[in-house]
Design an enzyme around this catalytic site. Structure first.
Site, PDB file in Angstrom:
ATOM      1  N   TYR A 153       0.859  -1.188   0.000  1.00  0.00           N
ATOM      2  CA  TYR A 153       0.000   0.000   0.000  1.00  0.00           C
ATOM      3  C   TYR A 153       0.891   1.232   0.000  1.00  0.00           C
ATOM      4  CZ  TYR A 153      -3.441   3.469   1.626  1.00  0.00           C
ATOM      5  OH  TYR A 153      -4.253   4.573   1.751  1.00  0.00           O
ATOM      6  N   ASP A 248       9.379   2.715  -0.144  1.00  0.00           N
ATOM      7  CA  ASP A 248       8.348   3.390   0.640  1.00  0.00           C
ATOM      8  C   ASP A 248       8.559   2.972   2.096  1.00  0.00           C
ATOM      9  OD1 ASP A 248       6.144   4.338   1.936  1.00  0.00           O
ATOM     10  OD2 ASP A 248       4.685   3.614   0.465  1.00  0.00           O
ATOM     11  N   LYS A 276       4.535   8.908   9.216  1.00  0.00           N
ATOM     12  CA  LYS A 276       4.387   8.323  10.555  1.00  0.00           C
ATOM     13  C   LYS A 276       5.456   8.787  11.558  1.00  0.00           C
ATOM     14  CE  LYS A 276       1.795   4.577   8.502  1.00  0.00           C
ATOM     15  NZ  LYS A 276       0.409   4.458   8.845  1.00  0.00           N
TER      16      LYS A 276
HETATM   17  N1  PMP Z   1       2.863   4.132   2.363  1.00  0.00           N
HETATM   18  C1  PMP Z   1       2.797   3.184   3.312  1.00  0.00           C
HETATM   19  C2  PMP Z   1       3.797   2.084   3.300  1.00  0.00           C
HETATM   20  C3  PMP Z   1       1.809   3.234   4.295  1.00  0.00           C
HETATM   21  O1  PMP Z   1       1.747   2.280   5.229  1.00  0.00           O
HETATM   22  C4  PMP Z   1       0.890   4.309   4.283  1.00  0.00           C
HETATM   23  C5  PMP Z   1      -0.209   4.438   5.317  1.00  0.00           C
HETATM   24  N2  PMP Z   1      -0.400   3.402   6.153  1.00  0.00           N
HETATM   25  C6  PMP Z   1       1.003   5.273   3.279  1.00  0.00           C
HETATM   26  C7  PMP Z   1       2.002   5.163   2.339  1.00  0.00           C
HETATM   27  C8  PMP Z   1       0.059   6.438   3.228  1.00  0.00           C
HETATM   28  O2  PMP Z   1       0.283   7.262   4.316  1.00  0.00           O
HETATM   29  P1  PMP Z   1      -0.864   8.255   4.855  1.00  0.00           P
HETATM   30  O3  PMP Z   1      -1.917   7.396   5.454  1.00  0.00           O
HETATM   31  O4  PMP Z   1      -0.141   9.119   5.839  1.00  0.00           O
HETATM   32  O5  PMP Z   1      -1.345   9.021   3.672  1.00  0.00           O
END
Ligand code: PMP
Length: 441
Positions: A153, A248, A276
């Protein structure tokens, strides 16, 4: 069941009232879908406050929290020094829409920590970080195709919301309504852990590939620990074809090590995305790469990207304080010790569970997998029976004062505010809950 929860068991009146009100004015009653408890049933808890390892709901119940705002809180809730920094920053004004000292400090710490990273730009979420990184990668290579992996994701930007194919590379198909097929036509989805599929795609389309993006430790479809050789194959394929490799690290960055999975594997991506942990509980994302790659961004380059609240002084203060505390205190070592203690405490519980249940762990990041057989490395779906067991397990844990993520596919997080006694409490609660969940309704 802890005493506090026993007193208020089966009430949750205020959460229910709030949920009813919320459903009238907010779709599904929530600001992000997983919070609605749809995968486990029941009414979402409305949270009044957090302190250290605990969450307190509006009905006065206390929960040991292994969600930690989906990994954003590595130091636990309301860490006194983070709150002090945020409070101080607030007194000086909450946003300027102009550069501030804290963003320079945070950028210096991130670039000094992460292999190969020379520059970062701040945004307000992980979604934005990934969306912007992909745009830069396309601009830097002059190519269109993006390769992602099934089960990873990367936020909810249109071109990355793509259904995964199985076995071989598939053409992207949107996995959400409202995403035109044309938007994902330049996205390819590959299975994780499959060098052959990767080589086949590069052989067919290599010259059109702008970037390969991966969660190097995928944690959005359970925790799918990857072989280093697979990540190495990605690095080699991209380097050979002049494509960019994007790690990511929105979850893994500063969670597992100062330099993320790049440091742990010794594999340096061309670009990386963060979120995060670097925001210390405030809305922050960042993306970065070498100076040459980042030179494509406006105002130096012609790739546009911007944000009214980007580099926000309050958020930057939270992130800066968090990273300083992490680096000063060998916190990653402590989190690994806690994770190892959890593994040890859960071993007998898992061994005696009357259904498949295993712990998959990387440092303070862990997943209770209900899959049969070995821990999966690819995005395998769980059988309906396993999903029903998880729902029962979730509610049994909740009744015992433990807040698990409300989905069988979500990873859990320890924070540095956990003590050994919390690990013991979690293991005891799981021991009882496993029995409850062995015969789901
Ligand atoms: N990339 C990864 C690996 C994630 O786990 C997440 C959210 N869990 C995102 C992108 C998107 O981040 P956000 O919810 O802060 O938009």
């Amino acid at each position: 069941m802890n005493d506090e929860n026993a007193r208020t068991a089966l009430t949750g009146v205020r959460s229910r009232e709030l949920y009813e009100r919320a459903c009238r004015v907010i779709p599904g009653g929530v600001s992000s879908p997983v919070r609605a408890f749809r995968a486990v049933g029941g009414t979402p808890l409305f949270i009044e406050r957090g302190a250290g390892q605990y969450l307190y709901d509006v009905d006065g119940r206390r929960y040991l929290d292994v969600v930690n705002s989906w990994g954003a809180l590595i130091l636990g809730h309301a860490h006194p020094l983070v709150i002090e920094a945020v409070t101080r920053a607030c007194h000086d004004g909450t946003t300027f829409g102009a550069p501030c000292p804290a963003e320079v400090g945070l950028a210096e710490r991130i670039t000094a920590s992460y292999p190969g990273l020379e520059q970062v730009r701040f945004v307000s979420s992980g979604t934005e970080a990934v969306m912007s990184a992909v745009r830069v990668a396309r601009a830097a290579t002059g190519r269109d195709l993006i390769v992602k992996f099934s089960g990873c994701y990367h936020g909810h930007a249109d071109h990355l919301l793509v259904a995964a194919g199985s076995g071989l590379a598939t053409f992207g198909r949107p996995s959400s309504a409202g995403v035109p097929a044309a938007f994902v036509a330049a996205t390819r989805v590959l299975p994780l852990d499959d060098e052959e599929a990767l080589q086949a795609l590069f052989a067919a389309d290599g010259e059109r590939i702008a970037a390969v993006i991966i969660e190097p430790t995928p944690a959005n479809h359970g925790l799918l620990l990857q072989r280093r050789a697979f990540l190495q194959a990605l690095a080699q394929a991209t380097a050979r074809q002049g494509a960019l490799l994007i790690f990511d690290e929105v979850i893994s960055g500063f969670r597992l090590a100062r330099g993320g999975i790049a440091e742990l594997t010794g594999i340096t991506p061309d670009m990386a995305t963060f979120g995060k942990v670097i925001g210390g509980g405030m809305p922050v994302g960042a993306f970065g790469g070498s100076r040459a790659v980042m030179a494509h961004l406006a105002p130096d380059g012609d790739t546009y990207q911007a944000g009214t609240l980007s580099g926000n002084p309050v958020a930057m203060a939270a992130g800066l304080t968090t990273l300083d505390l992490l680096m000063a205190g060998s916190v990653w070592q402590r989190l690994e010790t806690l994770g190892a203690a959890l593994e040890e405490a859960l071993a007998p519980v898992l061994a005696q569970a009357p259904f498949p249940l295993r712990l998959v762990r990387a440092g303070s990041l862990f997943w209770l997998s209900l899959h049969e057989g070995d821990a999966p490395r690819t995005a395998a779906t769980l059988a309906p029976k396993a999903l029903a067991r998880f729902a029962a397990l979730f509610h049994a844990m909740l009744a015992r004062g433990v807040y698990l993520p409300p989905s069988a596919y979500e990873a859990c997080f320890l924070s540095a505010s956990f003590g050994e006694e919390d690990i013991g409490y979690f293991a005891d609660a799981l021991k009882e809950s496993v029995l409850v969940a062995s015969n789901p309704p």
